[in-house]
Design an enzyme around this catalytic site. Structure first.
Site, PDB file in Angstrom:
ATOM      1  N   SER A  57       7.858   3.263 -10.518  1.00 19.68           N
ATOM      2  CA  SER A  57       7.011   3.701  -9.409  1.00 19.68           C
ATOM      3  C   SER A  57       7.669   4.717  -8.498  1.00 19.68           C
ATOM      4  O   SER A  57       6.986   5.290  -7.641  1.00 19.68           O
ATOM      5  CB  SER A  57       6.590   2.491  -8.568  1.00 19.68           C
ATOM      6  OG  SER A  57       5.871   1.596  -9.373  1.00 19.68           O
ATOM      7  N   ASP A  73      -9.897   0.049  -7.251  1.00 26.07           N
ATOM      8  CA  ASP A  73      -8.962  -0.500  -8.235  1.00 26.07           C
ATOM      9  C   ASP A  73      -9.372  -1.906  -8.615  1.00 26.07           C
ATOM     10  O   ASP A  73      -9.207  -2.851  -7.829  1.00 26.07           O
ATOM     11  CB  ASP A  73      -7.561  -0.491  -7.635  1.00 26.07           C
ATOM     12  CG  ASP A  73      -6.578  -1.286  -8.481  1.00 26.07           C
ATOM     13  OD1 ASP A  73      -6.833  -1.449  -9.709  1.00 26.07           O
ATOM     14  OD2 ASP A  73      -5.565  -1.740  -7.921  1.00 26.07           O
ATOM     15  N   ASP A 128      -2.637  -2.979 -13.617  1.00 28.99           N
ATOM     16  CA  ASP A 128      -1.904  -2.810 -12.377  1.00 28.99           C
ATOM     17  C   ASP A 128      -0.952  -3.997 -12.250  1.00 28.99           C
ATOM     18  O   ASP A 128      -1.169  -5.056 -12.826  1.00 28.99           O
ATOM     19  CB  ASP A 128      -2.893  -2.818 -11.200  1.00 28.99           C
ATOM     20  CG  ASP A 128      -2.283  -2.213  -9.945  1.00 28.99           C
ATOM     21  OD1 ASP A 128      -2.604  -1.048  -9.632  1.00 28.99           O
ATOM     22  OD2 ASP A 128      -1.476  -2.921  -9.281  1.00 28.99           O
ATOM     23  N   HIS A 141      -6.232  -3.628  -6.094  1.00 24.44           N
ATOM     24  CA  HIS A 141      -5.994  -3.335  -4.692  1.00 24.44           C
ATOM     25  C   HIS A 141      -7.270  -2.987  -3.934  1.00 24.44           C
ATOM     26  O   HIS A 141      -7.221  -2.629  -2.767  1.00 24.44           O
ATOM     27  CB  HIS A 141      -5.014  -2.154  -4.557  1.00 24.44           C
ATOM     28  CG  HIS A 141      -3.654  -2.463  -5.096  1.00 24.44           C
ATOM     29  ND1 HIS A 141      -2.688  -3.097  -4.365  1.00 24.44           N
ATOM     30  CD2 HIS A 141      -3.111  -2.245  -6.314  1.00 24.44           C
ATOM     31  CE1 HIS A 141      -1.579  -3.231  -5.094  1.00 24.44           C
ATOM     32  NE2 HIS A 141      -1.830  -2.716  -6.307  1.00 24.44           N
ATOM     33  N   CYS A 174       0.153   1.265  -5.860  1.00 24.62           N
ATOM     34  CA  CYS A 174      -0.993   0.959  -6.704  1.00 24.62           C
ATOM     35  C   CYS A 174      -0.900   1.713  -8.038  1.00 24.62           C
ATOM     36  O   CYS A 174      -0.926   2.934  -8.074  1.00 24.62           O
ATOM     37  CB  CYS A 174      -2.283   1.357  -5.968  1.00 24.62           C
ATOM     38  SG  CYS A 174      -3.746   1.178  -6.989  1.00 24.62           S
TER      39      CYS A 174
END
Lengths: 365, 636
Positions: free
Chosen positions: B330, B354, B369, B375, B388
């Site tokens: 990430s 999401d 995810d 999210h 996210c």
């Protein structure tokens, strides 16, 4: 008074042009030996003493009339040959060859005697057959020549054997050895090369092969040639200067006081020095040949001519060997190399020349 | 025979003789001319060659090795220097019976079979008038014992020689590197570089780290003693002497205290940290944990230590910062977001919904995810703060691999950073071309999707991550990371400062950057993925956490750290710069199998920033916890 008259008598039998040249050579020799021996005064003194002994011998021979020398020829030759046979049977082996003979307290090298006895014997022979020289006489001369040469070559001492045969050959040459026979000898010699090669010892073959390419054996047989050529070559045109030869002073050059002393000379005095030395040798040879040309009897002529050319041969073979154009054979540089016997033999030759020069009237009368 | 006939005979004979004298004279002259020709050839034409041969016969060059330059940190703390130690030295040419002498010495001082073996080895390679070391590092007691017996040991002496020493021990060992004995491979390199002459007399050469990369500056210039030698190789006298020139000293950008704090902060974790000064590219800390002791290598490492280092599962010899390639995870998201803004694919306020996964149109495959429930509605700010995944799956798909590659390249991903240390890996920033070359297969859309969260083919070194982070801190300007700050000339004492070197400017508008930085600041605030580690910091931190997957998780399988072998747990990543409003330090941290970046990696970065910005020493670091962290901080 009597001593003075005696001295004058002795001095009358010296050849001063030759003596002057010899003194010049000796002076040069002292300088080179001082450098070659590592600035060692005792070695220099010994060299000087050798010179005095050799000079004394020369003066004595110079005062000996040629007819006495003539009378000595046969006994000396006979003794020489007998000693050589003795060497072959009972000699001491030094460095793989049998050259020395114990006589009482001292050791002698009979091959050195032969250097003088050989031309003396042949000159004696031709002198007594002067009027009737035939092909047969040259044949007999050749036999007289071959006997000691073969004995010396067997020791083995190829260098000395060659020098003895050269000094004998010069007598034959001056005695009028016909050209066609000499041409024939050259052809036979050429043809017998491969056969002779077969009879050479391995170390002798190596010396010849090494000459062709010294680098094949840089630490063995080639080492001498490589190092002496380096010494001479590095001397250049004007040399590194007296006592400045690094090859010598740092021990790279082997046998630098004896057989290889010329490399020391060439390194320190350069091309200029070498040419000067050659001129000196040439002047001595010229004087010798002049004496020979004016000698009154055949014996005197043959002896003078042979002794002079022998001197030339020693010088040429040594310089050729040290500068790398001839194989390494044990031949000292006349007057320059350290060593008493060789110097006495050379000076004995000059004594003969002076005797021949100064006893003209005695012979003629 | 009558008399006139005899005279006639005599005359003819004499004439013949004189003719032969002339011939002989000619013979003599010709042969003397041959000699003169030979002399001219050897003494004039070939003189130069023979002169050189005579000189090389006579002159030996005994090298005098220079003193190696020392290495200091930015505050003058010594990282590598030379110290003098007594060695027992023998001169073989002065010793008649070498074995007997060594036996005799063995009664006085300890001489191991290895010492003997080594001595035989170096003797074979040296000239016999040189003194050679038999044993090094003699104690004072041993020196005294040898000295007392010296009169009966000709050719034996005690000498002081210089040895390399790394006083900080294991600290910063991957950065400093070490020197070791010159081996065959080094020798070949020295010869091909024409540097060999300068290494006559030198036993050691830099092997890794800056000891290697700054070898030319550190080594110095070898001096020489011209010694006249005789045919036996014995030195006769010294002809001339050239002093060696010491190597230059190096001053690093490294702060050794900061380095030590960072190293301690790793505790029992394996991992790496690179801290840079974003304004200059200076390397402030460079950690690859665990470290090794470079002092072990200087005089040849023994097999026990070597085996221990080489077979350790922790791989202490691996320079993770330089050569460890890990998926960015990430931590790539801020750069992805910038790409989206740059190409106009997203605005800061655009939102997505999401559901907890992303699927490509016409495919049932679910890219999940990290938060299975999703999210909800997510804008760019929240996509970074909450990390996210779905937002970036979608963004990646919209950007396409070509634009992703093109934009991320500007931050140095997939390229060597050009740091002043050898052996760097380039990592992988995938593209169509890269894949074509790599696997001879076309690029698949699904690969774009996972590349969007720094997985798949993506690989970066901690150093690359730090450089990219520094670029963010620096408004998009990428500087070459620089370990050495200045080189101090050993002759003049002059300090040659190495100027910062800009290697790229990324296309970022300030407004776009501000959006991203604001989000990264909120990452460290309550609700952000790094809030715990950042709590109470009196300065603003901009950061991003990351997780790099070590083992693939099958579809419909839930990742459960406690059920996995420690070695299969995810690597934790953390990038940060601070103070966020005026950045002075940019950091990338990787903790192998550390789980989540906010838990294991962020505290390490925090300790480093606290010390660097506040001078605050961390509380005694305890070993990192083995237990899995709670769900809310496991967010990534």
């Amino acid at each position: 008074m009597r001593i003075k008259r005696w001295l004058i008598k002795i001095a009358a039998h010296l050849d001063y042009p030759l003596l002057l040249l010899l003194f010049a050579l000796m002076l040069l020799s002292l300088f080179v030996q001082y450098s070659a021996a590592g600035e060692d005064n005792t070695r220099l003194l010994a060299h000087g003493i050798n010179m005095l002994v050799a000079l004394t011998v020369m003066v004595m021979v110079a005062n000996t009339p040629p007819q006495y020398l003539l009378a000595l020829a046969v006994p000396l030759y006979t003794v020489g040959v007998v000693l050589l046979i003795g060497v072959a049977l009972f000699g001491d082996v030094v460095n793989g060859s049998r050259r020395w003979l114990h006589v009482g307290v001292t050791r002698i090298q009979p091959s050195e005697i032969m250097k003088i006895a050989m031309p003396l014997m042949l000159a004696w022979y031709f002198h007594y057959h002067e009027a009737t020289l035939r092909l047969k006489d040259y044949g007999i001369g050749a036999i007289l020549l071959v006997i000691p040469v073969a004995l010396v070559a067997r020791q083995p001492d190829l260098g000395t054997a060659l020098l003895i045969s050269a000094s004998g050959f010069y007598v034959l040459f001056f005695a009028g050895l016909p050209w066609r026979i000499m041409a024939g000898m050259v052809v036979i010699a050429g043809a017998s090369m491969p056969v002779l090669w077969h009879f050479l010892h391995d170390y002798q073959k190596n010396r010849v092969l090494t000459l062709l390419d010294p680098t094949t054996d840089p630490l063995g047989a080639g080492y001498h040639i490589i190092q002496s050529t380096i010494a001479i070559g590095s001397g250049g045109s004007f040399g590194k200067g007296w006592l400045q030869g690094t090859q010598t002073h740092l021990d790279f050059l082997p046998e630098h006081t004896t057989d290889f002393v010329f490399a020391v000379f060439g390194e320190e005095f350069g091309l200029l020095g070498n040419i000067l030395l050659l001129i000196l040798y040439l002047a001595i040879i010229a004087r010798g040949l002049t004496i020979a040309a004016n000698a009154p009897t055949l014996f005197a002529r043959l002896m003078a001519g042979s002794v002079t050319l022998a001197f030339f041969t020693y010088a040429f073979v040594n310089m050729g060997m040290v500068s790398g154009i001839l194989p390494v054979v044990g031949v000292p540089l006349p007057m320059m190399s350290y060593g008493g016997t060789a110097m006495v033999i050379v000076m004995l030759g000059f004594g003969i020349l002076m005797s021949v020069k100064t006893h003209r009237k005695l012979l003629k009368s | 025979m009558n008399r006139p006939a005899e005279i006639k005979y005599y005359r003819a004979e004499l004439a013949g003789f004189r003719q032969r004298i002339v011939i002989a004279a000619g013979f003599v002259i010709v042969l003397f001319l041959v000699l003169i020709a030979r002399f001219v050839y050897v003494q004039v034409l070939e003189h130069d060659r023979y002169f050189t041969l005579a000189e090389s016969n006579r002159i030996s060059i005994v090298p005098t090795p220079p003193t190696r330059g020392i290495i200091l940190d930015r505050n003058g703390v010594i990282l590598a220097h030379n110290f003098s130690a007594y060695t027992l030295e023998l001169t073989p040419s002065k010793i008649d019976d070498l074995d007997a002498t060594i036996d005799e010495l063995a009664k006085l001082v300890e001489i191991t079979p290895a010492n003997r073996k080594n001595f035989t080895k170096i003797m074979a390679e040296s000239r016999n008038f040189e003194t050679l070391p038999l044993r090094t590092h003699l104690t004072d007691d041993e020196v005294a014992r040898v000295a007392a017996n010296r009169y009966r040991l000709p050719g034996v002496e005690v000498k002081a020689r210089l040895f390399r020493q790394y006083p900080q021990g294991v600290s910063a060992s991957h950065l400093i590197g070490y020197i070791g004995r010159i081996n065959d491979a080094d020798l070949k390199e020295l010869q091909s570089d024409k540097r060999f002459d300068n290494y006559r007399g030198t036993d050691h050469i830099g092997k890794v780290g800056i000891e290697q990369s700054y070898e030319n500056q550190l080594h110095g210039t070898t001096g020489a003693e011209q010694v006249e030698t005789d045919a036996g190789g014995h030195a006769v006298r010294t002809l001339s002497h050239t002093n060696p020139i010491s190597g230059d000293n190096l001053v690093l950008n490294l702060d050794s205290k900061l380095q030590a704090i960072a190293e301690q902060a790793f505790g029992s974790y394996r991992g790496s940290l690179v801290a840079l000064d974003p304004k200059t590219g200076g390397v402030l800390a460079f950690v690859s944990h665990p470290e090794f002791d470079p002092n072990l290598f200087v005089d040849g490492i023994d097999s026990t230590n070597w085996n221990a280092l080489n077979t350790s599962p922790d791989r202490p010899l691996l320079n993770r910062a330089l050569r460890g390639a890990y998926p960015e995870g990430s931590t790539i998201k801020p750069f992805m977001a910038l790409a989206g803004l740059h190409y106009g694919i997203r605005t800061a306020t655009d939102t997505i919904s999401d559901p907890g996964f992303f699927s490509l149109p016409g495919s049932s495959h679910r890219y999940r995810d990290w938060k299975p429930s999703g999210h909800g509605t997510v804008d760019m700010h929240n996509s970074i703060v909450q990390s996210c995944d779905t937002y970036y799956y979608r963004l990646a798909n919209d950007l396409g691999i070509d634009r992703m590659h093109s934009y991320l390249s500007q931050f140095g991903f997939g390229q060597k950073t050009g740091i002043d240390m050898n052996g760097e890996l380039a990592g992988v920033l995938p593209s169509r071309e890269w894949k074509a070359k790599h696997s001879k297969q076309p690029w698949f859309p699904g690969e774009t999707v996972i590349a969007g969260i720094g997985q798949g083919y993506n690989l970066a070194t901690p150093l690359q991550l730090a450089v990219a982070t520094a670029a963010l801190a620096n408004g998009g300007t990428t500087l070459r990371p620089q370990i050495v700050q200045a080189i101090i000339d050993s002759r003049t004492g002059q300090r040659h400062v190495i100027a910062p070197q800009v290697i790229a400017h990324a296309d970022i508008t300030p407004a776009h950057l501000q959006t991203i930085v604001n989000a990264m600041i909120d990452v460290t605030r309550p609700g952000g993925t790094a809030s715990v580690a950042s709590a109470g910091a009196p300065y603003l931190i901009a950061a991003k956490t990351g997780t790099a997957q070590v083992v693939g998780i099958r579809q419909n399988e839930k990742y459960n750290a406690s059920k996995l072998l420690a070695a299969h747990r995810d690597h934790a990543l953390f990038i940060a710069f601070a103070p966020a409003d005026a950045p002075r330090i940019a950091i990338a941290v990787l903790v192998e199998n550390g789980g989540h970046g906010g838990t294991s990696a962020a505290p390490i970065a925090r300790a480093v920033m606290d010390y660097y910005l506040l001078g605050k020493l961390p509380k005694a670091m305890t070993a990192a916890p083995e237990t899995s962290a709670g769900d809310n901080v496991n967010a990534d």
